[in-house]
Design a protein around this motif. Structure first.
Motif, PDB file in Angstrom:
ATOM      1  N   MET A   1       0.847  -1.172   0.000  1.00  0.00           N
ATOM      2  CA  MET A   1       0.000   0.000   0.000  1.00  0.00           C
ATOM      3  C   MET A   1       0.891   1.233   0.000  1.00  0.00           C
ATOM      4  N   ASP A   2       0.680   2.112  -0.962  1.00  0.00           N
ATOM      5  CA  ASP A   2       1.456   3.344  -1.076  1.00  0.00           C
ATOM      6  C   ASP A   2       0.890   4.418  -0.158  1.00  0.00           C
ATOM      7  N   PRO A   3       1.752   5.322   0.319  1.00  0.00           N
ATOM      8  CA  PRO A   3       1.249   6.430   1.131  1.00  0.00           C
ATOM      9  C   PRO A   3       0.407   7.389   0.293  1.00  0.00           C
ATOM     10  N   SER A   4      -0.542   8.022   0.935  1.00  0.00           N
ATOM     11  CA  SER A   4      -1.429   8.956   0.259  1.00  0.00           C
ATOM     12  C   SER A   4      -0.686  10.260  -0.054  1.00  0.00           C
ATOM     13  N   PRO A   5      -0.694  10.718  -1.316  1.00  0.00           N
ATOM     14  CA  PRO A   5      -0.054  11.993  -1.642  1.00  0.00           C
ATOM     15  C   PRO A   5      -0.688  13.161  -0.881  1.00  0.00           C
ATOM     16  N   THR A   6      -2.000  13.121  -0.707  1.00  0.00           N
ATOM     17  CA  THR A   6      -2.669  14.184   0.040  1.00  0.00           C
ATOM     18  C   THR A   6      -2.213  14.183   1.490  1.00  0.00           C
ATOM     19  N   GLY A   7      -2.130  13.008   2.095  1.00  0.00           N
ATOM     20  CA  GLY A   7      -1.664  12.907   3.475  1.00  0.00           C
ATOM     21  C   GLY A   7      -0.234  13.391   3.633  1.00  0.00           C
ATOM     22  N   LEU A   8       0.629  13.024   2.699  1.00  0.00           N
ATOM     23  CA  LEU A   8       2.014  13.495   2.759  1.00  0.00           C
ATOM     24  C   LEU A   8       2.092  15.009   2.596  1.00  0.00           C
ATOM     25  N   GLY A   9       1.308  15.550   1.687  1.00  0.00           N
ATOM     26  CA  GLY A   9       1.296  17.000   1.488  1.00  0.00           C
ATOM     27  C   GLY A   9       0.833  17.741   2.727  1.00  0.00           C
ATOM     28  N   LEU A  10      -0.238  17.257   3.338  1.00  0.00           N
ATOM     29  CA  LEU A  10      -0.716  17.892   4.568  1.00  0.00           C
ATOM     30  C   LEU A  10       0.311  17.763   5.682  1.00  0.00           C
ATOM     31  N   GLY A  11       1.001  16.653   5.722  1.00  0.00           N
ATOM     32  CA  GLY A  11       2.037  16.464   6.733  1.00  0.00           C
ATOM     33  C   GLY A  11       3.175  17.458   6.601  1.00  0.00           C
ATOM     34  N   PHE A  12       3.433  17.916   5.395  1.00  0.00           N
ATOM     35  CA  PHE A  12       4.519  18.878   5.191  1.00  0.00           C
ATOM     36  C   PHE A  12       4.104  20.317   5.440  1.00  0.00           C
TER      37      PHE A  12
ATOM     38  N   ASN B   1      -0.940  18.725  14.251  1.00  0.00           N
ATOM     39  CA  ASN B   1      -2.075  18.271  13.446  1.00  0.00           C
ATOM     40  C   ASN B   1      -1.838  16.889  12.827  1.00  0.00           C
ATOM     41  N   PRO B   2      -0.766  16.674  12.078  1.00  0.00           N
ATOM     42  CA  PRO B   2      -0.535  15.327  11.543  1.00  0.00           C
ATOM     43  C   PRO B   2      -0.304  14.292  12.646  1.00  0.00           C
TER      44      PRO B   2
END
Length: 72
Positions: A1-12, A18-19
């Motif tokens: 399972m690949d990490p979510s691009p949206t989740g990674l973006g929000l994490g940055f 928040n994350p």
């Protein structure tokens, strides 16, 4: 399972808490669903919604107290 691009973006772009809160909520929901699947299916979403709404209400209350009573 690949990490979510949206989740990674929000994490940055979001502050750390928040994350981290999202991670803790996801871990608790996963653990709950492993221990008691039927119970978790019924209650995870309402509990998460209540936590989000409660955080929002407390944030508004803190802003009101800061602006109305703690002015310098």
């Amino acid at each position: 399972m690949d990490p979510s691009p949206t989740g990674l973006g929000l994490g940055f772009i979001l502050p750390f808490f928040n994350p981290f809160s999202m991670l803790m909520g996801a871990a608790l929901a996963w653990f709950w669903s492993r221990r008691r699947p039927a119970h978790a299916d019924r209650y995870v979403v309402p509990v998460a919604s209540g936590v989000i709404a409660g955080e929002s209400i407390v944030s508004v209350a803190i802003a009101l107290v800061n602006n109305l009573f703690l002015r310098h």
